[in-house]
Design a protein around this motif. Sequence first.
Motif, short mmCIF file in Angstrom:
data_model
loop_
_atom_site.label_atom_id
_atom_site.label_comp_id
_atom_site.label_asym_id
_atom_site.label_seq_id
_atom_site.Cartn_x
_atom_site.Cartn_y
_atom_site.Cartn_z
N GLU A 43 -8.36 -28.38 35.48
CA GLU A 43 -7.32 -29.40 35.46
C GLU A 43 -7.95 -30.77 35.72
O GLU A 43 -8.67 -30.96 36.69
N LEU A 44 -7.68 -31.72 34.81
CA LEU A 44 -8.20 -33.08 34.92
C LEU A 44 -7.06 -34.09 34.79
O LEU A 44 -6.05 -33.81 34.13
N PHE A 45 -7.23 -35.24 35.42
CA PHE A 45 -6.21 -36.27 35.29
C PHE A 45 -6.29 -36.92 33.92
O PHE A 45 -7.38 -37.12 33.35
N ILE A 46 -5.12 -37.25 33.38
CA ILE A 46 -5.03 -37.78 32.02
C ILE A 46 -5.85 -39.05 31.84
O ILE A 46 -6.42 -39.29 30.78
N ASP A 47 -5.94 -39.85 32.90
CA ASP A 47 -6.65 -41.12 32.77
C ASP A 47 -8.17 -40.96 32.86
O ASP A 47 -8.92 -41.93 32.72
N ASN A 48 -8.67 -39.72 33.06
CA ASN A 48 -10.12 -39.47 33.09
C ASN A 48 -10.62 -39.17 31.67
O ASN A 48 -11.12 -38.09 31.38
N ARG A 61 -13.91 -25.62 39.55
CA ARG A 61 -14.01 -26.88 40.30
C ARG A 61 -15.48 -27.28 40.26
O ARG A 61 -16.36 -26.45 40.51
N ILE A 62 -15.76 -28.55 39.94
CA ILE A 62 -17.15 -28.98 39.81
C ILE A 62 -17.33 -30.36 40.43
O ILE A 62 -16.44 -31.22 40.35
N TYR A 63 -18.46 -30.54 41.06
CA TYR A 63 -18.79 -31.85 41.64
C TYR A 63 -20.30 -32.04 41.59
O TYR A 63 -21.07 -31.13 41.93
N VAL A 64 -20.72 -33.25 41.17
CA VAL A 64 -22.13 -33.61 41.13
C VAL A 64 -22.30 -34.96 41.85
O VAL A 64 -21.54 -35.90 41.61
N GLN A 65 -23.30 -35.04 42.71
CA GLN A 65 -23.56 -36.29 43.42
C GLN A 65 -23.88 -37.42 42.43
O GLN A 65 -24.42 -37.18 41.35
N GLU A 66 -23.53 -38.63 42.82
CA GLU A 66 -23.65 -39.79 41.95
C GLU A 66 -25.04 -39.91 41.32
O GLU A 66 -25.18 -40.12 40.11
N GLU A 67 -26.08 -39.78 42.11
CA GLU A 67 -27.43 -40.02 41.59
C GLU A 67 -27.91 -38.94 40.62
O GLU A 67 -28.92 -39.12 39.93
N PHE A 68 -27.20 -37.79 40.56
CA PHE A 68 -27.61 -36.72 39.64
C PHE A 68 -26.71 -36.64 38.40
O PHE A 68 -26.85 -35.73 37.60
N ILE A 117 -9.37 -34.65 42.23
CA ILE A 117 -9.42 -33.42 41.43
C ILE A 117 -10.06 -32.26 42.20
O ILE A 117 -10.16 -31.15 41.69
N MET A 118 -10.49 -32.53 43.44
CA MET A 118 -11.05 -31.45 44.25
C MET A 118 -9.97 -30.60 44.89
O MET A 118 -10.22 -29.50 45.37
N ARG A 119 -8.75 -31.12 44.93
CA ARG A 119 -7.60 -30.42 45.52
C ARG A 119 -7.66 -30.37 47.05
O ARG A 119 -6.71 -30.66 47.73
N ASP A 120 -8.80 -29.99 47.62
CA ASP A 120 -8.97 -29.98 49.08
C ASP A 120 -9.57 -31.31 49.55
O ASP A 120 -10.30 -31.97 48.79
N LEU A 152 -22.75 -28.93 53.27
CA LEU A 152 -21.54 -29.32 52.55
C LEU A 152 -21.04 -30.68 53.02
O LEU A 152 -20.60 -31.52 52.23
N ILE A 153 -21.06 -30.89 54.33
CA ILE A 153 -20.60 -32.16 54.88
C ILE A 153 -21.41 -33.32 54.31
O ILE A 153 -20.87 -34.37 53.93
N VAL A 154 -22.73 -33.14 54.21
CA VAL A 154 -23.60 -34.18 53.65
C VAL A 154 -23.29 -34.38 52.16
O VAL A 154 -23.23 -35.53 51.67
N LEU A 155 -23.08 -33.27 51.42
CA LEU A 155 -22.81 -33.36 49.99
C LEU A 155 -21.58 -34.22 49.70
O LEU A 155 -21.58 -35.06 48.78
N PHE A 156 -20.53 -34.03 50.48
CA PHE A 156 -19.27 -34.71 50.21
C PHE A 156 -19.05 -35.96 51.08
O PHE A 156 -17.95 -36.50 51.12
N ALA A 157 -20.09 -36.43 51.73
CA ALA A 157 -19.95 -37.56 52.66
C ALA A 157 -19.50 -38.83 51.93
O ALA A 157 -18.73 -39.63 52.47
N ASN A 158 -19.97 -39.04 50.71
CA ASN A 158 -19.67 -40.28 49.99
C ASN A 158 -18.88 -40.02 48.71
O ASN A 158 -19.04 -40.74 47.72
N VAL A 159 -18.04 -39.00 48.72
CA VAL A 159 -17.27 -38.67 47.53
C VAL A 159 -16.28 -39.79 47.20
O VAL A 159 -15.66 -40.38 48.07
N ARG A 160 -16.18 -40.12 45.91
CA ARG A 160 -15.30 -41.20 45.48
C ARG A 160 -13.85 -40.71 45.39
O ARG A 160 -13.60 -39.52 45.24
N ASP A 161 -12.91 -41.66 45.45
CA ASP A 161 -11.49 -41.30 45.43
C ASP A 161 -11.12 -40.56 44.15
O ASP A 161 -10.34 -39.60 44.17
N GLU A 162 -11.66 -41.00 42.98
CA GLU A 162 -11.30 -40.34 41.72
C GLU A 162 -11.83 -38.91 41.65
O GLU A 162 -11.27 -38.06 40.98
N ASP A 163 -12.95 -38.64 42.36
CA ASP A 163 -13.47 -37.27 42.45
C ASP A 163 -12.64 -36.45 43.44
O ASP A 163 -12.36 -35.27 43.21
#
Length: 731
Positions: free
Chosen positions: A137-142, A102-109, A47-50, A33-44
């Motif tokens: 729940e998504l931000f309006i500007d997305n 809640r959903i997250y996909v790495q940039e390259e995928f 919406i992750m909440r945590d 998990l630590i590796v998965l979220f190591a390079n998460v972007r601010d806009e992602d």
Amino acid sequence: MEFTLERYPRTIELPDETSITLRLLTAEDTEKLIVLFANVRDEDLRIMRDDVTDPNVLRHWTQTLNYERVMPIMAEVNGEFVGEVSLHRHPNTPHDNVGQIRIYVQEEFRRRGLGSQLLRDVIELGRDLGLFQLVMELFIDNAAIISAFERRGFEREAILPVYQMVVMRYDLGTRPGREVLDIDHADQLPPRREWPDLIFDSALLDIPDEFNLSDMLLDDIVARGWGERTAIYYRNEEVSYELLLGEVQRLSYSLARLGVQAGTPVLLHMPNTPQAIAANLAVQRLGALSVPTPPQFSPHELDFIAAESRAMLAITTTDYQADISRMRAATEGRLGPIVVHGLPDHAPDEQLYSYARLVARGQQGYPATLRRRNQIGLLLYTSADSGHPRGTAHRLDGLLATLDIFGRQVWRVNEEDIIGHLAPLGFAQGFVTFGLLAFRFGASVALPDDPMAESGTELVSTIRRHHITLLSASPVVYRQILADQSVNTLDLASLRLCSSGGEPLTKETYLAWEERFEQPIFEGFGTTEMLYAFLSNAVGMAPRPGSLGRVVPGYQVKVVGDYGNELSSGEIGFLMVRGPTGTLYWNDTASQHKSVRNGWNRLSDYSYMDPDGYYWFVARSDDLIKTRSYRIDPTEVEAAIQAHPRVSEVAVIGLPDEMRGQRPVAYIRPHEWEEAHSVLAQSILSSLRGRLAEYKMPDEVVFMKDALPRNAQGQLLRRVLRDQVRRQGEE
């Protein structure tokens, strides 16, 4: 839940042929998990909440896994996580049918189809768990992400301007989904999302993917070398396993020639005879659907069952031939041949066939049809408030699990046992107890001389003659035996276990039986929907008089409040249960929705659990008497009145009262040698003082000349009595 967990792990393929493994998050996955979220972007991240960039947050995730609340599905490639989707639920709350995503996909995928696949998976996951809606729940500007969700069927439900967010909703009830009911009669069963969780404990059960009950209960026993052992005692007959198997084989061959095949509903309207047992096992041998009905059912009830079950053939006796023929006319030809035991010869023009002739002309050694474990093998009908019976369907693996769990873990049935019972095949207790259970262990069943026997006297005669070792009877039958002063301990000396169910036994009946016959009665509790008992005092063989017992191995039970919150020991609430059997109503999605909550079967019985794990019945929710701010358990008042030596039977119900809401009234039938008068009424009421709280005292005693209303199993029908009283008041 068990059905859902079986989906993972599994492998999917992206459009570019990349192979992805989807699996559940485990406690060992922190570093991934630590590796998965190591390079998460601010806009992602927002919406992750945590804060998923904090390793402590991720460690908390893996250390507090609870699939009941959060189902995290991980996408893995070559041992590394590349995406995740989580379904968050809130069981036992007003929002228990809504799931959050809640959903997250790495940039390259991204833009390779992984996000779409994860969304499809979580949607089907929501369906399997019985959810009605999914929200994200998504931000309006997305705008791009919002548009992507809309393309996949999500709709904008609400805008939260304070948080600058939009709530996206996916309605699982109206959106098409994959068909998960790949079984016969799927159109008459509830949608998969309305099913309870079916839990099969591998430590207790070893159920094949395909099997046949008749083959397991007869062929396997004969192959073990027990063919000469007695399977059925009836009057002066002793039917061996070998003879029973031969009759079942020949009858199933003839039924197949009449059109019965795998999945065909067959109506069994017969009293307790060896032929009823053989007919049911022949139906099971063909992989068909047994639809047993009690002989006590009315013509109106039979008409409804024949039409709703879509039965194509019926098996009965000459005593009920006219009723079944009339019923066939009411189905306008949907019901076909009628097989009649006692009919001397066939009458093909009337589609009447002699049971004996079919057996005589059948083929010895006719093979059993293997069926998948998830197929429906039994359709039982039980009473309902709708004015007609309600069908409850039971899977084959649930039937086998009931035999193995109750037979091995609770009653500990062995090949030397002889089981006695009065209920016919049309009731769950009868179907399991004398229709199947004994034969799973090479044991025997003993039937009363009178196939329609209902009394304790007739049962005692059967015990004496056939030396029954395991007795299952209703509380009223035990009280009838106690009332017969001619019965002594020698008459019942063969019994090693006495079991009771159907209605509360009462502590008084238990103690009277134990004192007189020097053995306990192991009370249990179950429902037709659950097929058999899931609570029993025979668990551990440590009965607690008056209780329903402890949880039967393989089941889970809890008590919840009005809002679904789990209660502590001693607190009164509703029973919730799940295990290898569960509620599956036939053509009744409305009742199904009320009866299943988050995979748990919800019962309309007020109960509580004591600190030692014993459950105690308080009352059915519709029988509970509500007066002033009190709740009165009618069974407690009835037990106190029943202790009066001049009372034969009693029912206590609540009648409308303008000031108090309801007032308790006792309807009493004295012993036949007693005269009903005001002095007796006063004597009964006086006997209650000091034993019951003042608010529990009946306001009135009404003497009855006729027997109180009961069903064919002897269960007291208070709602019928309430209706009778109401109608009398309107006249």
